[in-house]
Design an enzyme around this catalytic site. Structure first.
Site, PDB file in Angstrom:
ATOM      1  N   ASN A  63      -0.879   9.550  -3.948  1.00 35.53           N
ATOM      2  CA  ASN A  63      -1.643  10.680  -3.421  1.00 35.53           C
ATOM      3  C   ASN A  63      -1.006  12.028  -3.754  1.00 35.53           C
ATOM      4  O   ASN A  63      -1.719  12.976  -4.084  1.00 35.53           O
ATOM      5  CB  ASN A  63      -1.788  10.562  -1.912  1.00 35.53           C
ATOM      6  CG  ASN A  63      -3.066   9.876  -1.466  1.00 35.53           C
ATOM      7  OD1 ASN A  63      -3.526  10.052  -0.356  1.00 35.53           O
ATOM      8  ND2 ASN A  63      -3.649   9.068  -2.332  1.00 35.53           N
TER       9      ASN A  63
ATOM     10  N   ASN B 172      -3.931  13.615   4.363  1.00 38.84           N
ATOM     11  CA  ASN B 172      -5.195  13.355   3.679  1.00 38.84           C
ATOM     12  C   ASN B 172      -5.859  12.122   4.285  1.00 38.84           C
ATOM     13  O   ASN B 172      -5.248  11.061   4.373  1.00 38.84           O
ATOM     14  CB  ASN B 172      -4.936  13.132   2.178  1.00 38.84           C
ATOM     15  CG  ASN B 172      -6.160  12.612   1.442  1.00 38.84           C
ATOM     16  OD1 ASN B 172      -6.089  11.629   0.722  1.00 38.84           O
ATOM     17  ND2 ASN B 172      -7.283  13.276   1.615  1.00 38.84           N
TER      18      ASN B 172
ATOM     19  N   ARG C 202      -3.230   1.233  -9.209  1.00 38.26           N
ATOM     20  CA  ARG C 202      -3.624   1.038  -7.818  1.00 38.26           C
ATOM     21  C   ARG C 202      -4.011  -0.415  -7.540  1.00 38.26           C
ATOM     22  O   ARG C 202      -3.806  -0.911  -6.425  1.00 38.26           O
ATOM     23  CB  ARG C 202      -4.742   2.000  -7.443  1.00 38.26           C
ATOM     24  CG  ARG C 202      -4.232   3.442  -7.384  1.00 38.26           C
ATOM     25  CD  ARG C 202      -5.209   4.397  -6.762  1.00 38.26           C
ATOM     26  NE  ARG C 202      -5.573   4.078  -5.405  1.00 38.26           N
ATOM     27  CZ  ARG C 202      -5.549   4.942  -4.394  1.00 38.26           C
ATOM     28  NH1 ARG C 202      -5.115   6.180  -4.589  1.00 38.26           N
ATOM     29  NH2 ARG C 202      -5.941   4.593  -3.198  1.00 38.26           N
TER      30      ARG C 202
ATOM     31  N   HIS D 177     -12.864  13.936  -2.421  1.00 36.04           N
ATOM     32  CA  HIS D 177     -11.948  13.626  -1.330  1.00 36.04           C
ATOM     33  C   HIS D 177     -10.499  13.922  -1.679  1.00 36.04           C
ATOM     34  O   HIS D 177      -9.655  13.960  -0.790  1.00 36.04           O
ATOM     35  CB  HIS D 177     -12.112  12.138  -0.972  1.00 36.04           C
ATOM     36  CG  HIS D 177     -11.579  11.750   0.363  1.00 36.04           C
ATOM     37  ND1 HIS D 177     -11.926  12.396   1.535  1.00 36.04           N
ATOM     38  CD2 HIS D 177     -10.718  10.753   0.734  1.00 36.04           C
ATOM     39  CE1 HIS D 177     -11.321  11.813   2.565  1.00 36.04           C
ATOM     40  NE2 HIS D 177     -10.576  10.825   2.102  1.00 36.04           N
TER      41      HIS D 177
END
Length: 295
Positions: free
Chosen positions: A52, A111, A190, A268
């Site tokens: 992130n 976040n 990821r 986002h």
């Protein structure tokens, strides 16, 4: 400036489990009262402090002692069973890490899932927090017009039921407007983290803490927002498909010292899609904190 993940990684035992963090920068008394900045990541598959915020770390480290924390169940941190609602669960470990590091007060930047953790910590331990920057925060986002679950949350649940690269790509695609950011390398990185031993069960436990009637209500932080007395910057991508922009309105109204900054052409992940503007806006907001009077 490029920094090495491995060179900055540190771990310690906190409350009986391993908590990992990445640290860079030194405190500057003239910026934000000299308080360190703790950054808390979101909760999607393969999420971690580094995924992130790794790219944002050098910029923030120019102004703050900056600490990126792998929340429990994510990244290189341990995967203890989730007790109660995840926000309270994680906030306890973050607080334990601050105690381990001998840090009395910090600014918090969170976040999504990390925004909910930051909010819970600030509500329950206001003496440990200076200012908050919340990016499309979980728990505070109350959808006034969008259906629940949102598109991004639907893609998250689909990955949970079928952990494939295709499902992960579909989820990541809802994070950003600029689809060029959804690279094969990002999906592979990821996916490896999301399918590491224990990762799927940890994410399942986190998710269930928001669905189980016995723990879900504790995560409805918008019901407690009026109690927060900290200066709070709400940041939102205008095209956020996980926690849509209309979800900001209740928090903006309820938090007495809240302000809102909206990034256009942004989803986002404002720290990625609007990296420079996000750093500038967040740094300017945090820099206005005067520790001598806890403003």
């Amino acid at each position: 400036m490029t920094v090495s993940k491995e060179s900055l990684q540190q771990s310690a035992e906190v409350n009986g489990t391993t908590i990992t963090w990445y640290e860079m920068g030194a405190p500057r008394e003239e910026v934000g009262g000299g308080l360190p900045l703790v950054m808390l990541h979101g909760g999607g598959p393969g999420a971690s402090a580094w995924s992130n915020f790794g790219s944002a770390l050098p910029g923030f480290a120019e102004s703050f002692r900056t600490i990126l924390v792998d929340q429990p169940g994510f990244g290189a941190s341990g995967r203890p069973d989730v007790v109660g609602n995840y926000y309270r669960h994680s906030a306890g470990y973050v607080l334990g890490l601050l105690d381990h590091l001998g840090i009395d007060r910090v600014h918090l930047l969170g976040n999504s899932l990390g925004g909910g953790t930051a909010m819970r910590l600030a509500l329950d331990h206001p003496d440990r927090v200076g200012r908050l920057v919340l990016m499309g925060p979980g728990g505070l986002s109350l959808n006034l017009f969008h259906a629940d679950p949102t598109e991004g949350v639907q893609r998250l649940m689909e990955f949970g039921m079928n952990p494939s690269r295709e499902a992960l790509r579909a989820f990541i695609s809802t994070m950003v407007v600029n689809q060029d950011l959804v690279t094969d390398a990002l999906v592979e990185e990821r996916f490896a983290d999301a399918t590491a031993p224990g990762a799927h069960d940890a994410m399942r436990q986190m998710g269930m803490s928001f669905w189980n009637p016995q723990t879900a209500e504790d995560g409805m932080l918008w019901r407690e927002a009026h109690r927060l007395r900290k200066h709070t910057l709400l940041t939102w991508g205008r095209e956020d498909r996980v926690n849509p922009l209309d979800g900001a309105m209740a928090a903006l109204k309820l938090i007495p010292k809240a302000s809102l900054h909206v990034f256009p052409h942004c989803g986002h992940w404002a720290q990625v899609e609007a990296a420079d503007e996000f750093r500038e806006v967040a740094t300017a907001f945090l820099a206005r904190h005067a520790e001598r009077n806890k403003a």
